[in-house]
Structure formats: structure tokens, C-alpha cells
Design an enzyme around this catalytic site. Sequence first.
Site, PDB file in Angstrom:
ATOM      1  CG  HIS A 213     -27.784 -30.293  -8.821  1.00 45.17           C
ATOM      2  ND1 HIS A 213     -29.029 -29.754  -8.616  1.00 45.17           N
ATOM      3  CD2 HIS A 213     -27.888 -31.059  -9.945  1.00 45.17           C
ATOM      4  CE1 HIS A 213     -29.859 -30.179  -9.552  1.00 45.17           C
ATOM      5  NE2 HIS A 213     -29.188 -30.970 -10.380  1.00 45.17           N
TER       6      HIS A 213
ATOM      7  CB  SER B 110      -5.475 -11.711   6.768  1.00 42.57           C
ATOM      8  OG  SER B 110      -5.762 -11.537   8.139  1.00 42.57           O
TER       9      SER B 110
END
Length: 492
Positions: free
Chosen positions: A158, A279
Site C-alpha cells: 500500500h 525545465s
Amino acid sequence: MRSDQIRQGRLAGERSGDLEHFLASMDADRWIARADLLVDMAHLLGLSRQGIIDEAPARALMAALLDLYDHGLPEEAFDERFEDVHAGKEAYLIDRVGEDFGGRLHMGRSRNDEVATCIRIRLKEEILALVRSLIDLRVTLLDVAASHTETVMPGFTHLQHAQPTTLAHYLLAYEQAFSRDTARLREAYARVDASPLGSAAFASTGFPLDRAYTTRLLGFARPAPNSMDAVAARDFAIEVLADASICMTSVSRLCEELVLWSTAFVGFVRLDDAYCSSSSIMPQKKNPDVAEIMRAKAGSAAGSLAAAITITKGLPMSYNRDLQELTPHLWRGVEAARQSIPLLAGMLDSAAFDTERMAAEAGRGFSTATELADVLVREYGLPFRTAHRIVGRAVRHGSLDLATLEAAAREAADLSVVDLGITQEKIDAVLDPRHAVAVRGIVGGPAPAVVAAQISEEKERLSRDAAWAEETDSALTNAFEHLILEARRFAA
Ligand code: ARG
């Protein structure tokens, strides 16, 4: 060059460029252009051997085919007014050697068995390439794993810290998946390995073709046994797409983890700059773009699989033109895997794992609580469910030290045991992540010696897969070389 020779008999009129473009399969046909020439040569040798074609046209055709094989099909053969490369190439041949010769190649043949044969030939090569790249990826995984059998890290369920494991154990989990992908592709290869040639439109032909002969020439294991199935079936393509797609699911999961692991939050891995982009506005950025695109390619491959199944499911026997729409999906799905797998191997090979960060996280989130409960059972006689409750209650109180553990035991009113018997020293030893890993020494577990044994077992499986790829590849290469040799001898 002439216009489409197939329409001239039955159909009248010109078609618009839009209509021609709509019908054409030329882009996908580039994948099978070389295979188509091999198919032509095998068919021609077969026609000649059976006395179906005279020597003069056969030799002229063979010389032209060899020229195309040596120099590549001219662009005119991919002109969309011919719908597909089969018709474009035939028009080119007729132009080149005249209709009296060129018009004889398609005896006993349809584009239906022709295209199915071409797709299977190219697909066999693609499967071999996929298997080889999977082998390389598995070698990388095993190599990196071999140097990290002692590198403890947290394992997750999980996505919550669950139990400690090692980086090697984790990498071997993926290697297992890629090992099964290899096995699946090997099995699929055997089913692709049947020649449809001689099935013609679907009902075979009255020409006395020797299907066994062309099957051999084209390096197939056997002729497809039923001519209707041979032209209509695409389950072999769906199967390989499924295999590629399943493989890409594992690729994607691994990529997802590399994305996650390379965040500042987690910091388990530093990817090589080559596999990252920056970026346009944020000068500090190093983004895991290659892993992201790979994760997306898994989606594209699954989409191709879904398209192929959906296109096929409503089709009556035998050939329907719908099948043409399936083929680009096959190549797209296979290509997604073919491009991704070697890049993933490179990305893993060049990645720097931060073993200190992993070690620091290995014991967090009470990840050794299971081991403490197990020790209370094994060494202090508690029922597992009782130990589970005590340890869980102690975690609820925020600590697994002796005092908290004893308080937790007292709180469980239904409990007869209050004195656990365990000491703080013992607890400390049990809560060490290395201890939890070390005691998990059964088959499949993360204990370093067990993982080392898994690595050598997998290396053996890997060398069997590599031997298969080697043998199969050289059998195929030999068949094609032999075919070309026969063709040259014939044309000479
Ligand atoms: N381009 C076609 C395909 O990919 C080849 C077979 C065409 N057959 C036909 N009957 N129109 O399926």
C-alpha cells in the site's frame, strides 16, 4: 507508373486522394516490405519447381525481385493509389518486365495469404529482438542485484513502509517478471511460426503448389494447416501484443518506482543525466522524462492490444479488410516494448542507488513489528493473534520498547500473559532491519545467501533463453540466406 492493375477489370472510375489515403496501408506496409520480397521469391521458386511458370518469365521476375531486394523498393511501390505494397510492387514488376512475364507472379496467391505470411515473418524477427533485449535487461538486473544482496531497504505494501528487504530482492522481483515475459514470447513464437502461403484468398488454390517447400524456404516450422484460418486468424498478433503489453506493465511499474525513488521525498536513486530532462523555466529541474515516457508507452501498448482485439472480435470468416486496420497496432505495441526495454536496461545500469537513504528508511514506520510479533510467538510461546494485538497496541502508543510492550499486554484484558519474558536487549536485536532480513532465509526470501542462490538459478534460466534466441535467430538467418542464394542461382 501504371494505375492500379487490380481495379481495372471490375471497377470503373477514378478515386480521390482522400479515398485512396483512407484505404491504403502503405505506412504499416513498410514494416513488411522486405518480407514481401522474400515471400515473392519463395512463391516464384515454388511455381517454377511445380512447372506452373515457364523459365523465361520466372527468371526475369526473379532478377527484378533480387534487384528490389538488393536496392530496396522504389517509392512508387508505396504510392497510395495501389492501396498496399503488394499491389504497388506488382505494378512495378509488370512495368519493369512487361505483363506477359510480370503478370504471372500472382498465380495461386492472394494478398490475403501474402500479407499474413509477411506479418508472421516480420513478427518472428520482432519477437527475437524483444527476447534479446529482455535478456540484456535481465542481465543488468541480476548484475545490479548481485552487488546489493546486503543493501537493506524498506519494502512496501500500500506504499506504506511494511517490512525490510534488500535492493537485490527487490530487483529480482522484476527480473522474475521479465523472465516470464521471455517465456511467454518464446511460446508465442512457436505459434507465429506457421506459413499461410498457399492459402490464397482462403480456399487455397487449384494450382499444385508445394506448401511444404515454400514453408521451408521462408524458415517456417510448418504450413498453417487450414487455409481459411491461415488468412483470417490474427490471434497470433493479439497474443504477441498481449505479451508485449504485459511486459510493458512491468516496465511501467519499475519506471513509476524510479520516478518516485528519484524525488527529494524518497531519494533512493539518482538517475543518470542522460535519462533526464530539464525545465524551460525552472533552472534547477532534473526530471525523469525517460521513465515517464516509458510508463506512458505501456498505456499505448495496452491501447494497441485493446484495439486489435476489438477490431477482430466481430469478423466473420474469412479475410475482411478490417484486418488491415489491426496491423499498425501490432507494430506500434511491439515497438513500444522494443524501444523501452533497452533504454530501461541502460537507465538501471547507470543509476546510482543511495544505499544510506535506503538503510535509514529500512526500519522506519515500525517495519520490524512483524518480526517482533513472530519472536513473541516463536520464543515466548504466545499465539500469533495475541502477539499481533500486543505489538499493534504498542505501536498505537508510539513505541516498541519493553515498557510500552508490557503496558500493551496488560491492556489486552482477555490476555492471560502479562509477563512477556522478553528483555529490552532482545527487543533491540529483533527490531534491527538486518536481523529481519537475515532470518527470512526460506526459499524466495530476502536473506542474502538465498538471494545469491536465486541469482545463480536465474542466470541458468537466462543462458537457456539466450541459447534459444541464438539458435532460433541463426536458423532464421540461414533460411533467408539460403532462399536468397537459391534465388540468385535461379536468376543466373
Ligand atoms: N493491405 C491488406 C492488409 O493489410 C492486404 C490484403 C488485402 N486483401 C484484400 N482482399 N483487399 O490486410
